[in-house]
Write an enzyme that holds these catalytic residues in place. Structure first.
Site, PDB file in Angstrom:
ATOM      1  N   GLY A  58      -9.235 -46.765  -4.915  1.00 37.24           N
ATOM      2  CA  GLY A  58      -8.117 -46.054  -4.630  1.00 37.24           C
ATOM      3  C   GLY A  58      -8.255 -45.668  -3.358  1.00 37.24           C
ATOM      4  O   GLY A  58      -9.296 -45.097  -2.704  1.00 37.24           O
ATOM      5  N   GLY A  98      -5.336 -43.253  -2.005  1.00 32.00           N
ATOM      6  CA  GLY A  98      -4.556 -42.314  -2.018  1.00 32.00           C
ATOM      7  C   GLY A  98      -4.977 -40.961  -1.345  1.00 32.00           C
ATOM      8  O   GLY A  98      -6.311 -41.182  -0.535  1.00 32.00           O
ATOM      9  N   ALA A 118      -6.888 -38.761  -2.247  1.00 31.03           N
ATOM     10  CA  ALA A 118      -8.106 -38.225  -2.751  1.00 31.03           C
ATOM     11  C   ALA A 118      -9.226 -39.559  -2.506  1.00 31.03           C
ATOM     12  O   ALA A 118     -10.044 -39.438  -1.592  1.00 31.03           O
ATOM     13  CB  ALA A 118      -8.202 -38.264  -4.219  1.00 31.03           C
ATOM     14  N   HIS A 139       8.177 -32.548 -14.643  1.00 32.12           N
ATOM     15  CA  HIS A 139       8.974 -32.124 -13.595  1.00 32.12           C
ATOM     16  C   HIS A 139      10.388 -31.666 -13.783  1.00 32.12           C
ATOM     17  O   HIS A 139      11.118 -32.459 -14.127  1.00 32.12           O
ATOM     18  CB  HIS A 139       8.762 -33.117 -12.433  1.00 32.12           C
ATOM     19  CG  HIS A 139       9.089 -32.310 -11.005  1.00 32.12           C
ATOM     20  ND1 HIS A 139      10.292 -31.669 -10.753  1.00 32.12           N
ATOM     21  CD2 HIS A 139       8.136 -31.980 -10.053  1.00 32.12           C
ATOM     22  CE1 HIS A 139      10.036 -31.225  -9.473  1.00 32.12           C
ATOM     23  NE2 HIS A 139       8.856 -31.421  -9.071  1.00 32.12           N
ATOM     24  N   ARG A 179       6.957 -25.063 -13.188  1.00 30.37           N
ATOM     25  CA  ARG A 179       7.860 -26.246 -13.410  1.00 30.37           C
ATOM     26  C   ARG A 179       7.714 -26.329 -14.886  1.00 30.37           C
ATOM     27  O   ARG A 179       8.934 -26.719 -15.639  1.00 30.37           O
ATOM     28  CB  ARG A 179       6.780 -27.422 -13.229  1.00 30.37           C
ATOM     29  CG  ARG A 179       7.161 -27.590 -11.570  1.00 30.37           C
ATOM     30  CD  ARG A 179       6.304 -28.873 -11.062  1.00 30.37           C
ATOM     31  NE  ARG A 179       6.549 -28.782  -9.944  1.00 30.37           N
ATOM     32  CZ  ARG A 179       5.719 -29.751  -9.014  1.00 30.37           C
ATOM     33  NH1 ARG A 179       4.602 -30.331  -9.350  1.00 30.37           N
ATOM     34  NH2 ARG A 179       6.022 -29.617  -7.704  1.00 30.37           N
ATOM     35  N   ARG A 191       0.377 -27.602 -13.447  1.00 26.43           N
ATOM     36  CA  ARG A 191      -0.018 -27.554 -12.143  1.00 26.43           C
ATOM     37  C   ARG A 191       0.936 -27.000 -11.286  1.00 26.43           C
ATOM     38  O   ARG A 191       2.230 -27.277 -11.814  1.00 26.43           O
ATOM     39  CB  ARG A 191      -0.077 -29.254 -11.677  1.00 26.43           C
ATOM     40  CG  ARG A 191      -0.582 -29.197 -10.045  1.00 26.43           C
ATOM     41  CD  ARG A 191      -0.562 -30.498  -9.821  1.00 26.43           C
ATOM     42  NE  ARG A 191       0.467 -31.390  -9.856  1.00 26.43           N
ATOM     43  CZ  ARG A 191       1.382 -31.285  -8.960  1.00 26.43           C
ATOM     44  NH1 ARG A 191       1.380 -30.679  -7.806  1.00 26.43           N
ATOM     45  NH2 ARG A 191       2.537 -32.129  -9.086  1.00 26.43           N
TER      46      ARG A 191
END
Ligand SMILES: Cc1cc2nc3c(=O)[nH]c(=O)nc-3n(C[C@H](O)[C@H](O)[C@H](O)COP(=O)(O)OP(=O)(O)OC[C@H]3O[C@@H](n4cnc5c(N)ncnc54)[C@H](O)[C@@H]3O)c2cc1C
Ligand code: HEM
Ligand code: HEM
Ligand code: SF4
Ligand code: F3S
Ligand code: FES
Lengths: 648, 208, 269
Positions: free
Chosen positions: A51, A53, A55, A277, A341, A446
């Site tokens: 990955g 991204g 991170a 969301h 959210r 989150r």
């Protein structure tokens, strides 16, 4: 709960956080106690990072700088395309540049509370501490954050907080942060410390003597399936929202990397915690392949409303002010349109269920900028949100400057993921999981602008420090492709790949994916019930049966075959979907993004059951036909007191 | 490319002004031609200045063509397989004709030198005065037409060329873009008209 | 009623539904295979579909017929990752200045014929059908498209104020998504706009100054090495760029390049 759905195993605990010192000292204490690898030895050690991204990209770059040999993998053509690029709104940091009372402690507090008391205090506190360094790092890399006329950084506020701590780069914060990490990564590739494997998908994990030692991956261009070895494996493959088929994730976002690691023994924590969301563009038709987010930052200035009367189908602008229900402002006067959210989403669902939704099928609410345009002037609104408005117009063919936007909740982020300890190590020694792929720091919900923060905290600062403790025992004995474990893993992948091709039935991977997604959305989405989840589990098992007997892929695996890629991912989503439903079913409380209809307050808010469910559910995979095993990690709250969340 | 282009542009400005002397009669025009051949005398012997100009021009032309050809070849290598369908959106006629336009201008220059400088292809032959050659040439409508077409092409070449040169030299920006564009257009038009004036005047008998 | 977003939604474009189109698509088995345009008829296309959703519909049919579906790159489908990109009727990303994934079928009319081809440039070899390999862009970035700042060495973010105007202009350039439409549209197949966007972004930030000269000479040297064409300021790139990267960036690059060369900067070989 019938026994056959799961069994309960030994509890599990994090043993790495030094709980003998106060919370503010734990991270530095852990770094001090952790062991180091001297620079000469680093050159002898290889780390696989899956990955690129926020991170994975930041981790690979930082590990390369530190002198390790890094092998980086990603499925797109360029690391710059990781889905972090799509993050719009911003990134939090406890800089207190606004002098509005922010602090590390407040960010910590807001995040634990925002996560509805299902996150680990130690991790969250570290996240808040490290947050400030991220902004420094990004600015030094040339990330063009929004600035004030004085040349200093600008901030805005995001849902679930009352301070302005969100740094942003217009509506493209994720893009700009990712490019910072991407550029650092490319610099390391040029320097020869990072080996690049573009368009290469991880399909299995190789474990030797109980340690993660490599991966099996398929080169998506040539089709070649091969093994890669290292002293440690880091997975940063992002979230699994695509289990719902329609989500705000990229089409290629998958669970494959973490799911196959899970099947190799890594525990999967809180799979049912998904974030819906509140502000996405509503669905238009059954051909739709993707949902588009409208940044939460829009709720800074946009006002959410529906008509007071059900079935009022007048055009928005014809509905007079006193016949509108600004329901968030009405229900939550303190936070208004900026509630977290999960709450904003559920209330949107509630008003639609009451028949007051707007747009096709009554599945939408208005997000209205008329007042903001009047107050700030159109140019100011354009400067702040221009690209989002354009995107909306492009997709819907409507002009949001004139008629209010129509929005509806959509699956967006997965708080669940592979279980990791304070060092971000999974239950498989030598396998670390960072970014959205782990179950991480967000508990059951989150807060906006915290995922970017977590991804970069993990990748730039936490993992590079903690992984050395593990590698201090290395370098480990060399393994190569002739090792029995490698041979077994490679053959397993080849067989499964061939199997997908051999079925030659009558349904495409996309049609299964759609069906699964629909089911997950209806029964394991914004509201979950005992009955619905049981139904879903039964149905998913049928879908799985049919998938393996009636799939049609076509082509072969020795070449570029996008249908085959998709088929492999859908196979994993089906299995994951079942575990999500089991997890959702067993958690008979509501918390954060997980709303069980059976567990709500008289006002319809999520009702937690701290007595019975204040734990992380870490699931162990068991072979075919056996029920997964639940391991509980008890959650204790020393610094933030357990309380009913209130945003009134 | 930009530098050689600009050298040529400077020459063209001077050349156009020189040409316009045709309006003040044969004397003036011929003496200008003689002057350019003897300027600097006696400090500089013979036609030094003229040759300096000629050499500078030649270098510029060669450099310009060399750059143009290598860019052209690079572009060919960069896209060996062409599109089945390709639509131009921003390209102006001027920018699209840079290359073939340039080739035509080159052909023109060669013809032009043979015609008016050496007189090789001129009806008056090379023993005539420049002014006679000029008049002789442009009394032929075909020659004038060829000149006119070439000069118009040159105008377009310059319109894009000047804007392009400001870009290449890193002197353009959003604020200046409009000004540069307008200037390029104005300048190219002026030059084209200036050059057209003499041949057309001859053709229509204003100059004889 | 539960809020089910997927099945219970009527198609608002239903009455408009039913565009019939003729697609001519470049089919090429692999990097070395010979390709050709193949014609497909497709019916019942909603104007609300995105261009890629239209291709999805075609591919679903092809798979079920046992034919090879059309390979095309895409990922985010919201105009930000830069993965998608095909020539549509001779224009990079099609008739609107947006990404292929954000182009919607309302830009076409019933009965239209649409030619679809891959980006064409030798540094972007075709992988299959419409998918090309754009890693040459990454190598241009590797040559200098970064600021060298090892993790953990950064000063406080407020240590260096940046004039808002510079920061905003840097941001405009930094929005390049690396899609390659500029190369595809440029008659010279030049990558100048892409390179210029990065040089401009980093060159406008105070943090980017120390490496400014080396950056530009090395990135230019790399783009030549990759085999992109030279820029003759034609402007097709900027007109096709979904992020509206301006021609000004190219001028700025040239300015930096001349300055760097004058200052003695030379590309690393
Ligand atoms: C539309 C949208 C807007 C958002 N806005 C915000 C925001 O404003 N603020 C905020 O804080 N958060 C936001 N988020 C959340 C946040 O962007 C993500 O959680 C975060 O970026 C994830 O980063 P990551 O590095 O973990 O994964 P990703 O960025 O998704 O990267 C995954 C990487 O893994 C690779 N990969 C995946 N699977 C495999 C495999 N099997 N083999 C090999 N490689 C693989 C991919 O190629 C990619 O490089 C948003 C998310 C979305 C979808
Ligand atoms: C001899 C034949 C010629 C050829 C083949 C030719 C070709 C070209 C080409 C291919 C370009 C590049 C296109 C571009 O930059 O946009 C160019 C640019 C230019 N040309 Fe010419 N040209 C010729 C003659 C001339 C003449 C006679 C002049 C001027 C009197 C001239 C002035 C310019 C200028 C100013 C530029 C712009 C330079 C730049 O962009 O850096 N050219 N020419
Ligand atoms: C159409 C109007 C033009 C007229 C009337 C004209 C006239 C002349 C004349 C009379 C001469 C000969 C001068 C002498 O021998 O003393 C000449 C030379 C020359 N002209 Fe022109 N010219 C015209 C346009 C151009 C253009 C458009 C170009 C360039 C693109 C050009 C380039 C030259 C060159 C290079 C020479 C040779 C100079 C030398 O070596 O002495 N002319 N021109
Ligand atoms: S400059 Fe524009 S067209 Fe070129 S790669 Fe960047 S975004 Fe795409
Ligand atoms: S179209 Fe090509 S020539 Fe230059 S200005 Fe753009 S790269
Ligand atoms: S698919 Fe990401 S930009 Fe089009």
């Amino acid at each position: 709960m019938p026994l056959e759905l799961f069994t309960t195993g030994e509890p599990i605990a994090d043993t790495k956080a030094p709980t003998d010192v106060p919370i503010g000292e734990r991270w530095s204490e852990r770094q001090f106690r952790g062991r180091l690898v001297n620079p000469a030895n680093r050159r002898k050690m290889t780390i696989i990072v899956v990955g690129t991204g926020l991170a994975g990209g930041s981790a690979a770059a930082t590990l390369g700088e530190a002198g390790y040999k890094v092998k980086s993998f990603w499925y797109q053509d360029s690391p710059r395309r990781a889905h972090s690029v799509a993050a719009q709104g911003g990134i939090n940091a406890a800089k207190n540049y606004r002098n509005d009372g922010d602090s590390v402690h407040r960010l910590f507090y807001d995040t634990v509370k925002g996560g509805d008391f299902r996150a680990r205090e130690n991790n969250v506190h570290r996240l808040a501490e490290v947050s400030v360094n991220i902004i420094d790092q990004a600015v030094a890399q040339g990330v063009p954050f929004a600035r004030e006329y004085g040349g200093l950084l600008d901030n805005r506020s995001f849902g679930g907080t009352q301070v302005s701590r969100t740094f942003y780069a217009r509506g493209q914060t994720g893009q700009q942060l990712l490019y910072g990490a991407y550029q650092a990564l490319e610099r390391q590739i040029a320097a020869g410390t990072v080996e690049q494997n573009a368009r290469t998908e991880m399909l299995d994990l190789i474990i030797v003597d109980g340690r993660a030692r490599g991966i099996v991956a398929r080169d998506l261009v040539t089709g070649e399936i091969s093994t890669h070895f290292a002293d440690a494996v880091v997975i940063a493959s992002g979230g699994y929202s695509n289990v719902f088929y329609l989500s705000t994730n990229a089409k290629g976002s998958n669970t494959t990397a973490i799911w196959r690691a899970h099947k190799r023994g890594a525990y999967f924590a809180n799979p049912c915690y998904t974030q819906i969301h509140p502000t996405c563009i509503p669905v238009k038709g059954d051909y739709q392949s993707k949902l588009t987010l409208m940044s939460e930052s829009l709720r800074n200035d946009g006002r959410v409303w529906v008509p007071k009367e059900r079935g009022d189908d007048r055009p928005a602008n014809d509905i007079p002010e006193d016949e509108r229900d600004y329901y968030l402002e009405r229900l939550y006067p303190a936070f208004g349109n900026l509630v977290p959210r999960d709450i904003a989403s559920r209330q949107a669902k509630n008003v639609c269920d009451e028949g007051r939704g707007v747009g096709p099928g009554g599945l939408g609410v208005y997000l209205d900028f008329a007042e903001a345009i009047e107050r700030l002037g159109r140019p100011a609104v354009e400067a702040k949100y221009g690209n989002l408005f354009d995107m909306y117009a492009q997709i819907t063919g409507e002009d949001p400057y004139v008629t209010p936007m129509r929005i509806f909740p959509a699956v967006h982020y997965t708080m669940g993921g592979l279980w990791v300890d304070y060092d971000l190590q999974s239950t498989i020694p030598g396998m670390f999981v960072i970014g959205e792929a782990n179950f991480s720091d967000h508990g059951a919900n989150r807060l906006g602008a915290s995922a970017l923060m977590q991804g970069l905290a993990d990748g730039y600062f936490v993992l590079p420090s903690t992984i050395s403790s593990y590698l201090a025992d290395g370098p480990f004995e060399k393994v190569d492709e002739s090792h029995p474990a490698a041979v077994e893993a490679l053959q397993g992948v080849q067989e499964q790949t061939q199997k997908l091709l051999n079925i030659n039935g009558t349904r495409t991977p996309a049609s299964f994916h759609r069906e699964l997604g629909q089911l997950m959305w209806d029964l394991c989405g914004m509201e979950r019930t005992d009955e619905g989840l049981r139904k879903a589990i039964d149905r998913i098992r049928e879908i799985r049966q049919e998938f393996w007997s009636n799939l049609k892929v076509g082509g072969d695996w020795h070449s570029f075959n996008q249908t085959l890629e998709h088929a492999g991912r859908v196979a994993d989503f089906i299995e994951l979907g079942e575990l999500m439903c089991v997890d959702a079913l067993h958690r008979r409380e509501s918390c954060g993004g997980h709303f069980r209809a059976e567990s709500q307050t008289p006002e319809g808010e999520a009702l937690r059951d701290d007595e019975n469910f204040a734990y992380v559910a870490a699931w162990e995979w068991t072979p075919e036909g056996q029920a997964p095993v639940l391991h509980k990690e008890n959650l204790e709250y020393e610094y933030v007191h357990l309380a009913q969340r209130s945003y009134k | 490319m930009a530098v050689s282009g600009i050298v040529m542009v400077l020459y063209l400005i001077a050349h156009m002004i020189g040409n316009l002397k045709a309006f003040s009669g044969a004397e003036s025009f011929n003496s200008y031609s003689a002057w350019i051949r003897t300027v600097g005398n006696p400090a500089l012997p013979g036609q030094t200045t003229l040759w300096i100009i000629r050499i500078a021009l030649l270098v510029a032309v060669v450099a310009h063509i060399w750059a143009a050809v290598s860019l052209w070849r690079q572009a060919k290598r960069a896209r060996p397989e062409r599109y089945v369908t390709k639509k131009a959106v921003a390209q102006s006629y001027a920018s699209r004709t840079m290359r073939w336009g340039g080739v035509i201008i080159l052909a023109f220059i060669i013809y032009h030198i043979l015609d008016l400088t050496t007189g090789t292809v001129n009806p008056e032959g090379h023993d005539s005065t420049p002014y006679d050659r000029l008049v002789a040439s442009f009394e032929n409508p075909l020659v004038t037409a060829f000149y006119a077409i070439s000069v118009i092409l040159l105008g377009m070449h310059l319109r894009h060329g000047i804007w392009s040169a400001t870009q290449t030299l890193g002197q353009s920006n959003r604020r200046r873009e409009k000004t540069v564009s307008a200037f390029a257009f104005g300048f190219a038009t002026l030059l084209t008209l200036g050059f057209l004036l003499v041949p057309l005047s001859v053709l229509f008998g204003l100059i004889d | 009623m539960t809020a089910s977003m997927q099945s219970s939604v009527g198609n608002p474009g239903a009455e408009k539904r039913g565009m019939n189109l003729t697609l001519r698509i470049w089919r090429q088995q692999g990097p070395t295979a010979k390709g050709k345009m193949v014609t497909y008829k497709i019916t019942d296309i909603s104007p609300d579909m995105s261009f890629l959703e239209m291709l999805d519909v075609l591919n679903e049919q092809l798979i079920l017929q046992g034919d090879d579906p059309v390979a095309f790159d895409h990922d985010c489908r919201e105009g930000i990752c830069g993965m998608c990109g095909v020539m549509i009727n001779g224009q990079a990303h099609g008739p609107q200045q947006t990404t292929t994934c954000q182009l919607h079928m309302r830009s076409f009319k019933d009965g239209d014929s649409i030619d679809i081809e891959p980006w064409r440039a030798s540094p972007f070899p075709v992988i299959k059908d419409l998918a090309v390999d754009r890693r040459a862009f990454d190598r241009i970035i590797q040559a200098g498209g970064y600021i060298s700042v090892p993790t953990g060495t950064a000063p406080d973010a407020h240590a260096t104020p940046v004039p808002k105007a510079d920061s905003d202009a840097a941001f405009d350039a930094a929005t390049c998504i690396g899609c390659g439409a500029c190369v595809a549209a440029c008659p010279n197949a030049s990558s100048m706009l892409f390179t210029a966007a990065k040089v401009t972004h980093l060159g406008l930030m105070p943090q980017g100054q120390p490496e400014r000269n080396d950056r530009v000479v090395n990135m230019i040297a790399q783009q030549d090495r990759e085999g992109f064409g030279g820029c003759t300021n034609i402007g097709e790139c900027s007109a096709a760029c979904p992020k509206g990267i301006s021609m000004e960036t190219i001028s700025r690059l040239n300015h930096d390049l001349l300055g760097a060369l004058r200052a003695g900067a030379r590309p690393k070989s």
